[in-house]
Write a protein that holds these residues in place. Structure first.
Motif, PDB file in Angstrom:
ATOM      1  N   ALA A  89       0.834  -1.202   0.000  1.00 15.09           N
ATOM      2  CA  ALA A  89       0.000   0.000   0.000  1.00 15.09           C
ATOM      3  C   ALA A  89       0.865   1.247   0.000  1.00 15.09           C
ATOM      4  O   ALA A  89       0.610   2.207  -0.747  1.00 15.09           O
ATOM      5  N   GLY A  90       1.892   1.261   0.833  1.00 13.71           N
ATOM      6  CA  GLY A  90       2.792   2.406   0.866  1.00 13.71           C
ATOM      7  C   GLY A  90       3.487   2.614  -0.470  1.00 13.71           C
ATOM      8  O   GLY A  90       3.636   3.741  -0.939  1.00 13.71           O
ATOM      9  N   THR A  91       3.906   1.516  -1.086  1.00 13.87           N
ATOM     10  CA  THR A  91       4.565   1.604  -2.384  1.00 13.87           C
ATOM     11  C   THR A  91       3.622   2.152  -3.439  1.00 13.87           C
ATOM     12  O   THR A  91       4.002   2.997  -4.267  1.00 13.87           O
ATOM     13  N   ALA A  92       2.372   1.695  -3.449  1.00 17.46           N
ATOM     14  CA  ALA A  92       1.385   2.214  -4.410  1.00 17.46           C
ATOM     15  C   ALA A  92       1.177   3.715  -4.225  1.00 17.46           C
ATOM     16  O   ALA A  92       1.142   4.474  -5.202  1.00 17.46           O
ATOM     17  N   MET A  93       1.044   4.148  -2.975  1.00 19.32           N
ATOM     18  CA  MET A  93       0.834   5.567  -2.710  1.00 19.32           C
ATOM     19  C   MET A  93       2.067   6.402  -3.016  1.00 19.32           C
ATOM     20  O   MET A  93       1.962   7.569  -3.381  1.00 19.32           O
ATOM     21  N   ALA A  94       3.242   5.798  -2.860  1.00 18.81           N
ATOM     22  CA  ALA A  94       4.494   6.531  -3.055  1.00 18.81           C
ATOM     23  C   ALA A  94       4.958   6.542  -4.509  1.00 18.81           C
ATOM     24  O   ALA A  94       5.609   7.494  -4.945  1.00 18.81           O
ATOM     25  N   VAL A 307      -4.951  13.921   3.937  1.00 21.03           N
ATOM     26  CA  VAL A 307      -5.069  12.979   5.046  1.00 21.03           C
ATOM     27  C   VAL A 307      -5.759  11.728   4.525  1.00 21.03           C
ATOM     28  O   VAL A 307      -6.850  11.812   3.950  1.00 21.03           O
ATOM     29  N   THR A 308      -5.133  10.578   4.702  1.00 22.32           N
ATOM     30  CA  THR A 308      -5.743   9.331   4.254  1.00 22.32           C
ATOM     31  C   THR A 308      -5.166   8.171   5.053  1.00 22.32           C
ATOM     32  O   THR A 308      -4.512   8.366   6.079  1.00 22.32           O
ATOM     33  N   SER A 309      -5.424   6.952   4.585  1.00 22.59           N
ATOM     34  CA  SER A 309      -4.926   5.745   5.219  1.00 22.59           C
ATOM     35  C   SER A 309      -4.411   4.805   4.151  1.00 22.59           C
ATOM     36  O   SER A 309      -4.702   4.984   2.959  1.00 22.59           O
ATOM     37  N   ASP A 310      -3.656   3.797   4.546  1.00 27.74           N
ATOM     38  CA  ASP A 310      -3.180   2.805   3.581  1.00 27.74           C
ATOM     39  C   ASP A 310      -4.129   1.620   3.456  1.00 27.74           C
ATOM     40  O   ASP A 310      -4.200   0.974   2.409  1.00 27.74           O
ATOM     41  N   HIS A 311      -4.875   1.348   4.526  1.00 35.26           N
ATOM     42  CA  HIS A 311      -5.808   0.225   4.552  1.00 35.26           C
ATOM     43  C   HIS A 311      -6.532   0.242   5.890  1.00 35.26           C
ATOM     44  O   HIS A 311      -6.177   1.000   6.798  1.00 35.26           O
ATOM     45  N   LEU A 419     -14.013   8.338  -6.010  1.00 36.50           N
ATOM     46  CA  LEU A 419     -13.325   7.089  -5.688  1.00 36.50           C
ATOM     47  C   LEU A 419     -12.045   7.019  -6.507  1.00 36.50           C
ATOM     48  O   LEU A 419     -12.080   6.946  -7.737  1.00 36.50           O
ATOM     49  N   ILE A 420     -10.903   7.052  -5.834  1.00 35.91           N
ATOM     50  CA  ILE A 420      -9.618   6.958  -6.506  1.00 35.91           C
ATOM     51  C   ILE A 420      -8.918   5.675  -6.065  1.00 35.91           C
ATOM     52  O   ILE A 420      -9.307   5.045  -5.077  1.00 35.91           O
ATOM     53  N   ASP A 421      -7.897   5.290  -6.798  1.00 33.77           N
ATOM     54  CA  ASP A 421      -7.068   4.148  -6.413  1.00 33.77           C
ATOM     55  C   ASP A 421      -5.846   4.666  -5.673  1.00 33.77           C
ATOM     56  O   ASP A 421      -5.433   5.819  -5.858  1.00 33.77           O
ATOM     57  N   ASN A 422      -5.236   3.806  -4.851  1.00 31.31           N
ATOM     58  CA  ASN A 422      -4.061   4.284  -4.116  1.00 31.31           C
ATOM     59  C   ASN A 422      -2.910   4.665  -5.045  1.00 31.31           C
ATOM     60  O   ASN A 422      -2.066   5.485  -4.689  1.00 31.31           O
ATOM     61  N   THR A 423      -2.884   4.110  -6.266  1.00 31.12           N
ATOM     62  CA  THR A 423      -1.832   4.506  -7.203  1.00 31.12           C
ATOM     63  C   THR A 423      -2.036   5.923  -7.736  1.00 31.12           C
ATOM     64  O   THR A 423      -1.095   6.534  -8.261  1.00 31.12           O
ATOM     65  N   ASP A 424      -3.255   6.445  -7.630  1.00 28.41           N
ATOM     66  CA  ASP A 424      -3.522   7.805  -8.093  1.00 28.41           C
ATOM     67  C   ASP A 424      -2.882   8.853  -7.193  1.00 28.41           C
ATOM     68  O   ASP A 424      -2.666   9.996  -7.612  1.00 28.41           O
ATOM     69  N   LEU A 425      -2.595   8.472  -5.956  1.00 26.59           N
ATOM     70  CA  LEU A 425      -2.147   9.456  -4.971  1.00 26.59           C
ATOM     71  C   LEU A 425      -0.840  10.111  -5.401  1.00 26.59           C
ATOM     72  O   LEU A 425      -0.747  11.342  -5.509  1.00 26.59           O
ATOM     73  N   ALA A 426       0.189   9.301  -5.659  1.00 33.13           N
ATOM     74  CA  ALA A 426       1.492   9.869  -6.035  1.00 33.13           C
ATOM     75  C   ALA A 426       1.403  10.630  -7.348  1.00 33.13           C
ATOM     76  O   ALA A 426       1.996  11.712  -7.498  1.00 33.13           O
TER      77      ALA A 426
END
Length: 437
Positions: A89-94, A307-311, A419-426
């Protein structure tokens, strides 16, 4: 330290109109070429809507500060599992790339991928990582290292020092920077000495942090993870708010801006333990850190706060099997984690009642005391008993696959709506910062 001048009393409508988010009858503002100089990304590890509704009742004096700038929800699955771990999850967000559970800063084929922190560094911005876990733990590691196992924290620490992409590192995990000859985990390298030669100020307690004026800080406040906020006053460790405000003050010296990731790490650990009081108290500490960032963002006007969460962890709900009601407020009177209480129970478990009544406002029935005495897991039994009184339910001691909330304050919030995916964050952070990625 800048003072807490920010009083979050704007109405929802005023806030949304002022930040460019969607309001009724108004289209989103078009993205500008360079929307912000700074991004502060907060990750409440393990947090979800279930935690948020419980925290709303736990908190005294109003709703969580982030409720007024909710922008959407985020999916969390990894490349190889519908239920992610923090590394994937961290990798997807980063990085904007899905990967396998356990991988850090690598795609699912094991190839190194650039992180948003590294991209910010290459663009000339200052960078920082803050966590209440070890600073080499999965989530912070995903923003500045590349390993095929999240457990290889010794290598993660080495990469922090070798790569030189992070200006401020604040958290626990001192032992991962020390050689075995000094009780650490490195074979021979003394990373603290190396850090000093590279211009980092090494700090180890709250007083040193608050007095620091360096542009490069390595703050390691515990040999392993930092203390839960319920027990922080027993230590010399800074709060998450202290670390956040210090990081902002340091990074904001860079005229080209900064990227900062702040993790409330132990909300997740509380979820694994089904410890409702620990989860809520660490959420309160996390909110204090967010308030510090919002104060800076309001004054600066060139900062986006996310502000969000990883899971989700634990499947926390309001209401659960065997609940006595929905008295979440009683968690304010719990003064220790379940693990701490369990460690005070003697070998024959004859003092269960005394221990729990010393750290809570509860008076347990004989049946409840016997159930704890006979349990194979005293910590979990204590936590479930407290949760039942508070009206907090749990579905697991592991992660779940539900979506998590996303909150955004400042310019560029339109990139984080719906609704976004965690990969959209970075990817969207890079767009808002207008940096190559």
């Amino acid at each position: 330290m800048f003072q807490k001048l920010f009083v979050f009393s704007l109405s929802v409508m005023t806030l949304l109109m002022g930040t460019g988010a969607v309001t009724e009858g108004k289209d989103p503002d078009p993205p500008s070429k360079n929307e912000v100089d700074n991004v502060i990304l907060f990750i409440a590890d393990g947090y979800s809507a279930g935690y948020n509704v419980n925290y709303r009742h736990y908190k005294e004096g109003g709703d969580p500060v982030w409720d007024s700038f909710l922008t959407g929800m985020m999916t969390t699955h990894s490349a190889n599992n519908r239920i992610t771990d923090s590394a994937a999850a961290g990798t997807a967000m980063a990085t904007g790339m899905k990967t396998k559970n356990g991988f850090v800063g690598l795609n699912e084929n094991g190839e190194k991928v650039q992180t948003i922190l590294e991209a910010a560094h290459e663009a000339g911005k200052a960078t920082g990582l803050v966590a209440t876990s070890t600073i080499t733990h999965a989530t912070p590691a995903a923003f500045a290292s590349h390993v095929d196992s999240r457990n290889n924290q010794t290598e993660i620490a080495r990469q922090y020092m070798d790569n030189g992409t992070v200006d401020v590192l604040l958290g626990g995990g001192k032992d991962y920077f020390l050689p075995e000859s000094e009780g650490g985990h490195q074979d021979t390298r003394h990373l603290l000495k190396e850090a000093k030669t590279k211009g980092y100020e090494i700090i180890e307690n709250r007083e040193e942090l608050l007095s620091s004026n360096s542009k490069h800080i390595l703050g390691l406040f515990a040999n392993d993870s930092m203390a839960p906020d319920l027990h922080r006053e027993e230590t010399e460790q800074p709060s998450l708010a202290d670390m956040t405000s210090s990081a902002i003050e340091t990074l904001s010296q860079n005229e080209d801006g900064f990227f900062l990731m702040v993790e409330g790490s132990q909300i997740d650990w509380a979820g694994h333990a089904n410890d409702a009081a620990w989860a809520m108290s660490d959420t309160a500490a996390f909110e204090e850190a967010v308030i510090e960032a919002l104060a800076f963002a309001e004054e600066d006007e060139q900062t986006l706060v996310i502000v969000t969460s990883d899971h989700d962890t634990g499947g926390m709900t309001l209401g659960g099997y065997h609940s006595h009601g929905t008295d979440v407020e009683i968690l304010r009177e719990v003064t220790a984690t379940g693990e701490h209480m369990a460690n005070q129970v003697n070998d024959d478990r004859s003092n269960v009642k005394k221990v729990i009544e010393a750290h809570t406002s509860l008076t347990l029935s004989d049946e409840e005391i016997v159930a704890i005495e006979e349990s194979d897991n005293v910590t979990l039994a204590i936590n479930h008993t407290i949760s039942h009184y508070a009206g907090v339910g749990w579905t697991t001691t592991n992660h779940t696959g539900v979506e998590v909330p996303v909150y955004a304050y400042g310019k560029g919030t339109e990139h984080f709506q719906g609704l976004i995916d965690n990969t959209d964050l970075a990817k969207n952070i890079a767009t808002v910062l207008n940096i190559p990625f």
